[in-house]
Design a protein around this motif. Structure first.
Motif, short mmCIF file in Angstrom:
data_model
loop_
_atom_site.label_atom_id
_atom_site.label_comp_id
_atom_site.label_asym_id
_atom_site.label_seq_id
_atom_site.Cartn_x
_atom_site.Cartn_y
_atom_site.Cartn_z
N LEU A 89 -3.31 -3.81 -8.21
CA LEU A 89 -4.01 -2.75 -7.28
C LEU A 89 -3.34 -1.88 -6.51
CD1 LEU A 89 -4.22 -6.64 -4.30
CD2 LEU A 89 -5.97 -5.25 -6.58
N ILE A 90 -2.21 -1.40 -6.83
CA ILE A 90 -1.71 -0.49 -6.58
C ILE A 90 -1.88 1.04 -7.54
CG2 ILE A 90 0.04 0.86 -5.86
CD1 ILE A 90 1.59 -1.55 -5.57
N ALA A 91 -1.79 0.41 -9.28
CA ALA A 91 -1.89 0.77 -10.14
C ALA A 91 -3.87 1.51 -10.24
CB ALA A 91 -1.44 0.36 -11.28
N LYS A 92 -4.20 0.32 -10.31
CA LYS A 92 -5.72 0.80 -9.79
C LYS A 92 -6.28 2.15 -9.37
CE LYS A 92 -7.30 -3.34 -12.88
NZ LYS A 92 -8.22 -4.51 -12.73
N GLY A 93 -5.50 1.74 -7.98
CA GLY A 93 -5.73 2.73 -6.82
C GLY A 93 -6.64 1.83 -5.17
N TYR A 94 -6.44 0.21 -5.48
CA TYR A 94 -6.99 0.07 -4.90
C TYR A 94 -6.17 -0.14 -3.21
CZ TYR A 94 -10.99 -1.40 -7.43
OH TYR A 94 -12.07 -0.72 -8.48
N LEU A 95 -4.75 -0.12 -3.56
CA LEU A 95 -3.40 -0.12 -2.70
C LEU A 95 -3.22 1.25 -2.57
CD1 LEU A 95 -2.83 -3.40 -2.17
CD2 LEU A 95 -4.21 -2.87 -0.95
N SER A 96 -2.30 2.15 -1.43
CA SER A 96 -1.96 3.06 -1.81
C SER A 96 -0.51 2.97 -1.88
CB SER A 96 -2.45 3.87 -0.85
OG SER A 96 -1.18 5.77 -0.80
N ARG A 97 0.41 3.25 -2.60
CA ARG A 97 1.31 3.53 -3.25
C ARG A 97 2.26 4.15 -1.44
NH1 ARG A 97 2.76 3.29 -8.09
NH2 ARG A 97 0.61 3.45 -9.38
N GLU A 98 1.65 4.83 -0.49
CA GLU A 98 2.31 4.99 0.72
C GLU A 98 2.21 4.38 1.08
OE1 GLU A 98 3.45 8.60 0.04
OE2 GLU A 98 1.66 7.92 -0.97
N GLY A 99 1.39 3.06 1.11
CA GLY A 99 1.90 2.31 1.99
C GLY A 99 0.16 1.58 2.03
N TYR A 100 -0.04 0.01 3.39
CA TYR A 100 -1.05 -0.11 3.95
C TYR A 100 -1.93 1.18 4.76
CZ TYR A 100 -0.75 -4.31 2.03
OH TYR A 100 -0.51 -5.35 1.07
N LEU A 101 -3.39 1.11 4.87
CA LEU A 101 -4.03 2.13 5.59
C LEU A 101 -3.62 2.23 7.06
CD1 LEU A 101 -7.28 1.72 3.84
CD2 LEU A 101 -5.95 3.48 3.87
N ILE A 102 -3.54 1.26 7.56
CA ILE A 102 -2.86 0.60 8.66
C ILE A 102 -1.58 1.54 9.09
CG2 ILE A 102 -1.85 -1.80 8.68
CD1 ILE A 102 -4.28 -0.54 11.73
#
Lengths: 239, 582
Positions: A89-102
């Motif tokens: 999910l992180i590699a595909k960009g669905y989640l950010s490496r920086e953290g969750y949006l919140i």
């Protein structure tokens, strides 16, 4: 899958890819909402995010089962590439490496993001719906998901206008426009990245060959440990 | 204070050891991110540890990374160059992902926790495994450490002589790409399971296979320990993990074994290809056991010691431990509760302690089985409305909750547990568990298939006290420590009837847990005495594909998505209103 279509390998790949990507997006959303729930300051917000996350988990479960159904149908060679793995999910960009949006956005922006993206998700499901024949289970399931997305969109809008009354609906429209442009940009980038990747692969391989030749010259055996006290090896050394 | 870190390659984690060499906090990143097997930089775990323990950065004397990153980066590329141009995709992939490799640890620390990067030190990967295992041994002098994993930062297995915690000498290694761990992962992939996640499924499946079948024999001959050269010999032409970023096995393996399994096909005993895949799994299991036995024999010949530490990802193969422990020279076989890469963060933290202490520490104290700090009280306020609307609190008195839970278990119910700190390793030991009557086949099946949605060929583990365990199972003194953390399987005692328990595997073994005195499960067993329940089935508190629940909201979510009706917590017993609507 629409029986009127006779699928070749490339199309089978495309179908499984769409299902896998959608599953990833839904699972990513479930995790985003769960994180939002845990970080909520008010229990009423937490409750809303909890329900939203539960819905997204259920959507991902639905797509997982559809992916499985067609993965079985299309055979091992193709299906193997589309196994679902939460680690991607992180590699595909669905989640950010920086953290969750919140964790990385202001609450106001986060709600506006949810408002906009639920609508965009609903739009993209319109396209997915076309993959399946009329009156099929899959169409029913996806239609249900679409109505959930619309409900989430409505709830986010209510929430936004309730807690940020100074902002007007037209300001939400700006958020929506901005996200739509970003989304289109992402798709354009993705498409062109794949194209560029094809063109640049020979260059990458040539560079890999050169780098490989250089690395080959490094004598890693001099760093072997046999007979040495491992506790005495320099702790600042990265090799 | 010493902070140990693991990440980037496999499960990431952070561990904190204090100035008295005590492990005081530990957290796997997947617990917080909710991404199973999360291998990203453990930022949430570090943050949680710093906040839980109210640490100032100045109080942290060293941050220790569990491998030497440049070595870990260069070795696979150097090997791949030997196979150019076939290996071009792997070399290109490695180089393009340079920044995402563990070399990025320094920069990640600097950007997220400024100041900590100045305290960053490194140790050899296999040393971090050894130091993770060492505190579990009562004897920490003149013993042997065997580490077997996929790949560390220079080797894939090693034997070390541990003279004392400050003098650990490596005496034998197996060089990449020959690897028992990566071979097992390639077979895992061939069988349609996820690499680094599905290996335990292969182990469960193996029990259904015939290790004397042609297929099993073909698999078990893929790697052998040569008693003359004292090396593992592996024909790399059957594998691709050393030349490809995506494929772990080659066409040649397909020619040898037939078509790989479609990952989406269900795998049950009724399935027409089930036996074929079970035989392949049995071959892989047999390969692991035979080669580990030979490796331990060689380790004994080198060190002449009878106490062995065993760690690395392959040490999670609980079904192999009984056979190793049966070797005549093994008196103690110590496997840490978290022998994989997540646990090596603990070893890294101990290294920080040892490097900063005067060389007078003779003994590292044994860590608690539940070191990962969690306090539900912080979340009660957030979860108030969820609890009010979707759950019913049956009692908020913990003693009464235990009585009601015992009664419910006697009636065939499954209970989720959310008690205190979380377990150190991947096995649920009662604090984040799903439990039910271990002799009630219907309840065990419900737990396994309905709540967890697991493949039916995978068994659920039993837990009990030592007295009961002795009655039903052939226990080995050499493995007593591992039974406490559910780390080893044992055979059912002939004539005891235990082979018919629903928690026993088809090969008449069980991966049992012997509970500790005064633990939560011990208290529950006291209440269960009234109902003549002496064995509980115990599985981790999660559904298939998710990490084990960490906090209150995770468990409420599990209950909202799956038919789990009752949850016992530190603040009472909950009943889910979702039940019956899922």
């Amino acid at each position: 899958m629409n029986k009127t279509l006779k699928l070749n390998k490339e199309e089978e790949n495309r179908y499984l890819n769409i299902l896998n990507e959608t599953l990833s997006a839904e699972y990513g959303s479930a995790l985003e909402m769960l994180a939002a729930c845990k970080l909520s300051e008010k229990d009423t917000f937490a409750y809303g995010y909890f329900q939203h996350s539960k819905d997204e988990y259920n959507h991902s479960k639905t797509f997982y089962s559809i992916l499985g159904k067609y993965g079985r149908k299309f055979g091992e060679e193709i299906s193997r590439k589309y196994r679902f793995n939460t680690n991607s999910l992180i590699a595909k960009g669905y989640l950010s490496r920086e953290g969750y949006l919140i964790e990385t956005m202001k609450l106001k922006d986060f709600i506006a993001y949810v408002y906009t993206n639920e609508l965009l998700a609903r739009d993209s499901f319109e396209g997915i719906l076309k993959l399946f024949k009329k009156n099929s289970n899959e169409r029913d399931q996806i239609s249900q998901i679409m109505s959930d997305e619309l409900r989430h969109h409505g709830l986010a809008e209510q929430h936004f206008l309730k807690y940020y009354p100074k902002l007007q609906p037209w300001q939400l429209m700006i958020y929506r426009f901005r996200e739509s442009v970003k989304n289109k940009g992402r798709k354009f980038y993705d498409k062109n990245l794949k194209f560029l990747d094809k063109i640049l692969t020979p260059l990458y391989y040539s560079l890999a060959f050169i780098a490989g030749k250089i690395i080959y010259l490094i004598d890693l055996d001099q760093f072997q440990r046999e007979g040495k006290n491992l506790m005495d090896i320099k702790s600042k050394s990265i090799i | 204070m010493y902070l140990g870190l693991s990440g980037y390659n496999h499960e990431s984690a952070a561990a904190l050891v204090n100035n008295d060499a005590k492990l005081i906090d530990y957290c796997r990143e997947e617990s917080l991110s909710r991404i199973k097997g999360d291998k990203s930089f453990p930022k949430r775990s570090i943050r949680k540890i710093i906040e839980n323990n109210k640490l100032n950065i100045s109080e942290i004397k060293a941050v220790v990374f569990y491998e030497r990153p440049l070595s870990s980066f260069l070795h696979p590329i150097k090997t791949a160059t030997l196979y150019f141009p076939k290996s071009a995709p792997l070399i290109s992939h490695q180089l393009r992902n340079f920044k995402k490799s563990s070399i990025g640890c320094f920069l990640d620390l600097a950007s997220i926790f400024p100041g900590l990067e100045k305290k960053l030190i490194y140790l050899d990967h296999h040393l971090s495994h050894t130091l993770n295992a060492l505190p579990y041994s009562n004897n920490q002098k003149n013993i042997c450490s065997v580490v077997v994993d996929g790949f560390g930062d220079r080797s894939t297995s090693s034997i070390s002589q541990v003279n004392n915690p400050y003098d650990i000498r490596e005496i034998w290694t197996c060089k990449y790409p020959v690897s028992l761990g990566l071979l097992y992962s390639a077979i895992t992939d061939f069988l349609g399971f996820q690499v680094n996640e599905g290996e335990y499924k292969v182990m469960g499946l193996a029990a259904f296979g015939n290790k004397k079948s042609q297929l099993a024999k073909k698999v078990s001959s893929l790697l052998n320990f040569d008693i003359v050269t004292k090396r593992f010999e592996q024909d790399m032409s059957f594998f691709s993990y050393h030349i490809s970023p995506n494929d772990s096995f080659s066409e040649k393996l397909i020619t040898l074994l037939g078509k790989p399994r479609n990952p989406f096909e269900s795998l049950s005993t009724e399935n027409k290809d089930f036996q074929k895949y079970a035989d392949i799994a049995a071959g892989a299991q047999s390969l692991v056991i035979n080669n580990l036995r030979m490796l331990f024999e060689y380790a004994y010949s080198l060190t002449n010691t009878t106490t062995f530490l065993f760690s690395g990802g392959v040490a999670m193969n609980s079904a192999s431990l009984d056979s190793i422990a049966s070797l005549p020279f093994v008196e103690k076989l110590i496997v840490p509760p978290s022998p994989g890469d997540a646990g090596s963060a603990i070893g890294a933290a101990y290294y920080g302690f040892l490097k900063n202490s005067v060389k007078t520490v003779k003994f590292l104290p044994k860590p608690d089985l539940f070191p990962s700090q969690y306090n539900y009280e912080n979340q009660l306020k957030t979860a108030k409305k969820i609890l009010d609307k979707d759950f019913k609190i049956l009692t908020n008195n913990i003693n009464e909750a235990l009585k009601i839970a015992a009664n419910l278990i006697s009636k065939g119910e499954v209970i989720g547990t959310l008690i205190g700190n979380i377990e150190i390793g991947p096995r649920a030991l009662g604090h984040r568990s799903l439990i039910c009557d271990g002799k009630n086949a219907k309840a065990v099946n419900y737990l396994n298939s309905v709540i967890k949605n697991r493949s039916p060929f995978r068994p659920t583990a039993p837990c009990m006290n030592l007295e009961t365990a002795k009655k039903y199972y052939d226990l080995r003194g050499e493995l007593m420590e591992s039974y406490k953390s559910m780390g080893a399987t044992c055979s059912c005692k002939v004539g005891s009837g235990s082979s018919n328990f629903p928690t026993s595997h088809i090969d008449e073994t069980a991966r049992l847990q012997i509970i500790e005195d005064n633990s939560f499960l011990d208290k529950l067993f006291r209440e269960l005495k009234e109902f003549d329940i002496e064995i509980l089935a115990n599985s981790s508190l999660n559904a298939s594909g998710d990490p084990t629940c960490y906090d209150l909201i995770d468990v409420l979510m599990l209950s909202a998505r799956h038919p789990l009706r009752y949850i016992i917590t530190d603040f009472g017993l909950l009943e889910s209103k979702f039940f019956g609507h899922i």
